[in-house]
Scaffold this active site. Structure first.
Site, PDB file in Angstrom:
ATOM      1  N   ASP A  47       0.857  -1.187   0.000  1.00 38.84           N
ATOM      2  CA  ASP A  47       0.000   0.000   0.000  1.00 38.84           C
ATOM      3  C   ASP A  47       0.893   1.237   0.000  1.00 38.84           C
ATOM      4  OD1 ASP A  47      -2.146   1.919   0.745  1.00 38.84           O
ATOM      5  OD2 ASP A  47      -3.266   0.087   1.183  1.00 38.84           O
ATOM      6  N   ASN A  48       0.454   2.307  -0.665  1.00 40.49           N
ATOM      7  CA  ASN A  48       1.224   3.558  -0.562  1.00 40.49           C
ATOM      8  C   ASN A  48       0.605   4.492   0.474  1.00 40.49           C
ATOM      9  OD1 ASN A  48      -1.014   4.524  -1.845  1.00 40.49           O
ATOM     10  ND2 ASN A  48       0.058   5.527  -3.529  1.00 40.49           N
ATOM     11  N   TYR A 161     -12.042   7.401 -12.518  1.00 38.06           N
ATOM     12  CA  TYR A 161     -12.160   6.079 -11.877  1.00 38.06           C
ATOM     13  C   TYR A 161     -12.734   5.086 -12.882  1.00 38.06           C
ATOM     14  CZ  TYR A 161     -13.630   2.660  -8.291  1.00 38.06           C
ATOM     15  OH  TYR A 161     -13.815   1.533  -7.524  1.00 38.06           O
ATOM     16  N   LYS A 165     -10.791   1.858 -14.532  1.00 39.27           N
ATOM     17  CA  LYS A 165     -11.250   0.484 -14.293  1.00 39.27           C
ATOM     18  C   LYS A 165     -11.603  -0.210 -15.614  1.00 39.27           C
ATOM     19  CE  LYS A 165     -11.016   0.334  -9.729  1.00 39.27           C
ATOM     20  NZ  LYS A 165     -10.175  -0.614  -9.001  1.00 39.27           N
TER      21      LYS A 165
END
Ligand code: UDP
Length: 341
Positions: A47-48, A161, A165
């Site tokens: 994770d960042n 988004y 996707k």
């Protein structure tokens, strides 16, 4: 004694199946980490932390079969040793996030997915990517089945988004067809439960947080838009079953029980037993009017059905948020973002 313990541990860690979960500190990612640990996997979380929270996985840190990499998957991803599975769940997931960090949203779905597909190919691993009901946009077909191509506005606020996707699905199928990679695509419909970010702007934490603080619930538009809410445990079961299945085309996972946002606000007021009212605010641009998954494929191919009804799921979610300190309950984050526009 201790040498034997370490030998057994070393042996176990080497024969266990390894899974990489991106977005591990997020809502879905952290629940996936728990599930794969429970299933006996060695879990590598990544994770960042731009939208994730270490609190979601801190309970896993003492476990020798859990490892965490603080890394941004849009940069080259290197994992030493063997890898059996990859689950790509790193992405901002709230409409307010798309407005605040649009470029990162596009990059993690496109560049990030490309890196992880490359890693899967290198390691000969099976990869599952997290797609979304947003690929259907503001749908003209109801309920939405997997063969519907959608009605997406590429340049609207949610376009970053939705298109990331959609690209994610396209490149995943290309790797599947061209390189013969083992791929799985889940189209996730609105999912909720413990570990959602309280003030990320999404409707369930927003309403519960407002009710717990004694504030009026902010319904956007006339509240007649619908959503269908799936409890986290059901969602995780569906994803797990899909990963272990032999099906490589997209599958909807969600709960088809549909409700208007206005009725949902009333339910939250009843369930929290708070004396608060509904306050109407303008509908954000691009907000889909309806959403409900057709889950016939999941039922038939995965033998999966949601089991937890909304009342029960919301009860568990309220319990989770009730334990928050005042400091957490009142933290600003995205609170009132739309109201202050
Ligand atoms: N919504 C609302 N009040 C809020 C937050 C959201 O009425 O404080 C509405 C929003 O306009 C949308 C629905 O609830 O119609 C679900 O929003 P969410 O952001 O949870 O997810 P979406 O399904 O839109 O991606």
């Amino acid at each position: 004694m201790s040498i034997i313990f370490y030998l057994v541990l070393w042996y176990n860690l080497n024969v266990m199946q390894n899974v990489l979960i991106t977005g591990a500190a997020g809502f879905l990612g952290s629940h996936l980490c728990d599930r794969f640990i429970k299933e006996g996997f060695r879990v590598i979380g990544m994770d960042n932390l731009i939208t994730g929270d270490m609190k979601n996985i801190e309970h896993l840190f003492p476990l020798p079969q859990f490892e965490f990499y603080h890394h941004d998957v849009t940069k080259f991803v290197h994992i030493p040793g063997k890898l059996d599975y990859i689950l790509h769940f790193a992405s901002p997931a709230s409409p307010i996030d798309y407005l605040k960090i649009p470029i990162q949203t596009l990059k993690v779905g496109s560049l990030g997915t490309h890196n992880l597909l490359g890693l899967a190919k290198e390691k000969n691993a099976r990869i599952l990517i997290a797609s979304t009901s947003e690929v259907y946009g503001d749908p003209l077909l109801h309920p939405q089945s997997e063969d519907y191509y959608g009605n997406v506005n590429t340049i609207g606020p949610r376009g970053v988004y939705d298109e990331a996707k959609r690209f994610m699905e396209a490149i995943t199928m290309a790797y599947h067809r061209f390189h013969g990679l083992e791929t799985r695509i889940v189209r996730i419909f609105n999912t909720y439960g413990p570990r959602m970010r309280l003030n990320d702007g999404r409707v369930i934490p927003a309403f519960i947080g407002q009710a717990l603080r004694g504030e009026d619930l902010t319904v956007f538009g006339d509240g007649l838009q619908t959503r269908s809410f799936c409890y986290i445990d059901d969602q995780i079961n569906g994803i797990y079953k899909l990963l272990m299945s032999e099906y490589s085309e997209p599958i909807n996972i969600g709960n088809p029980e549909e409700i208007t946002i206005k009725s949902f606000a009333q339910e939250i007021i009843e369930q929290t037993q708070k004396k608060v009212k509904i306050k109407y605010l303008p509908l954000p641009e691009g907000d889909p009017m309806k959403r409900k998954p057709d889950i016939s494929k999941a039922k038939e191919i995965l033998n999966w059905l949601p089991e937890i009804d909304r009342k029960k799921g919301i009860e568990k979610t309220i319990e989770y948020f009730k334990d928050f300190s005042d400091e957490r309950l009142y933290q600003s984050d995205h609170r009132n973002f739309y109201a202050n526009q």
